[in-house]
Motif scaffolding. Sequence first.
Motif, PDB file in Angstrom:
ATOM      1  N   THR A 145      -5.125   0.113  -8.704  1.00 55.85           N
ATOM      2  CA  THR A 145      -6.427   0.415  -8.127  1.00 55.85           C
ATOM      3  C   THR A 145      -7.043  -0.809  -7.447  1.00 55.85           C
ATOM      4  O   THR A 145      -8.201  -0.767  -7.022  1.00 55.85           O
ATOM      5  N   PRO A 203      -8.582   1.424  -3.660  1.00 57.65           N
ATOM      6  CA  PRO A 203      -7.496   2.386  -3.890  1.00 57.65           C
ATOM      7  C   PRO A 203      -7.886   3.456  -4.913  1.00 57.65           C
ATOM      8  O   PRO A 203      -8.563   3.166  -5.903  1.00 57.65           O
ATOM      9  N   THR A 247      -4.100   6.927  -2.135  1.00 66.32           N
ATOM     10  CA  THR A 247      -3.706   5.568  -1.769  1.00 66.32           C
ATOM     11  C   THR A 247      -3.769   4.668  -2.991  1.00 66.32           C
ATOM     12  O   THR A 247      -4.772   4.653  -3.718  1.00 66.32           O
ATOM     13  N   SER A 248      -2.704   3.943  -3.231  1.00 66.55           N
ATOM     14  CA  SER A 248      -2.658   3.022  -4.365  1.00 66.55           C
ATOM     15  C   SER A 248      -1.930   1.746  -3.952  1.00 66.55           C
ATOM     16  O   SER A 248      -1.334   1.678  -2.877  1.00 66.55           O
ATOM     17  N   ILE A 298       0.853  -1.196   0.000  1.00 65.84           N
ATOM     18  CA  ILE A 298       0.000   0.000   0.000  1.00 65.84           C
ATOM     19  C   ILE A 298       0.883   1.239   0.000  1.00 65.84           C
ATOM     20  O   ILE A 298       1.697   1.425   0.891  1.00 65.84           O
ATOM     21  N   LEU A 350      -9.428   8.014  -0.133  1.00 67.66           N
ATOM     22  CA  LEU A 350      -8.317   7.154  -0.560  1.00 67.66           C
ATOM     23  C   LEU A 350      -7.730   7.594  -1.901  1.00 67.66           C
ATOM     24  O   LEU A 350      -7.113   6.797  -2.608  1.00 67.66           O
ATOM     25  N   ILE A 384      -9.670  -1.446   0.789  1.00 63.96           N
ATOM     26  CA  ILE A 384      -8.744  -0.772   1.708  1.00 63.96           C
ATOM     27  C   ILE A 384      -9.561  -0.017   2.748  1.00 63.96           C
ATOM     28  O   ILE A 384     -10.594   0.581   2.427  1.00 63.96           O
TER      29      ILE A 384
END
Length: 287
Positions: A176, A227, A237-238, A96, A234, A196
């Motif tokens: 993703t 993601p 976030t990936s 992450i 998020l 996530i």
Amino acid sequence: MMRSLFSGVSGLRTHQLRMDVIADNIANVNTVGFKRSTVTFKDVFYQTLRGGSAGGTGTGGTNPQQIGLGVTLNSIDVVHTQGAAASTGNGTDLMIQGDGFFRVSANPEDSNTPVYYTRAGAFHFDNNGDLVTADGLYVIGYDANVDTTTGKVTPGTNEKKINVPATSQSYSIDKTGVVRYVDSNGATQVAGVITISKFNNPAGLEKLGQNLYMKTSSAGTENTGTPEDSSKGLANTSIIPSALEMSNVDLAQEFTDMIITERGFQANARTITVSDQMLQELVNLKR
């Protein structure tokens, strides 16, 4: 007995606790997804020998006279900074990038089964083709809707296992969280989208061991999505496939803290020794 003896003992206890935390950090320097902890102290309470008073006619004010009675543990906080990336070349290893945790469970399709959280993305496909952790917990995903015209994948809302059939020719996981595979007929299918969770206060999560965390009330609101889902906070976030997040333990910092802790322990031990010597002198007044 002298107050300094009890203050010295409290200092020894708290420095021992800090040393325990430092030792755990160092022991997990190579643990995937591990987050280091820090310790802070606070003074306990004070015995007031004389209270303060305000100034009056002809006299000035006086300050209170107090003697402290030692130190105690204030907090043990988990530091959720990003760890370094380690490339593994294994397609099921996931990292992450940004905030959030993978969600895992013994039965993702049962809402009554506890959900756990982890930053350790060392996953693999089991004999049934399900994406699982090293301890056999299933990685929780969403079902997916695929636009047959554009091929765009839209995550659904139903939680499920991520399953890639053993007859598939290949698989891929993108940033993703979309898991695709090529079936035996050569057609591309979507197995699901990895979920996530992000918390307002990730330090409020409770460590369970096995790289797992459990949600507590102090963790705050849980936002669950996929993601790069901006609606769930998020957007930044990936997922990085074929990589793992290493421990965020900094050995230089830990060894520095170890030295400070050791000297603090020695100083408190010396306080006890000197207090004992003073008591011995008092006892020896009468021979």
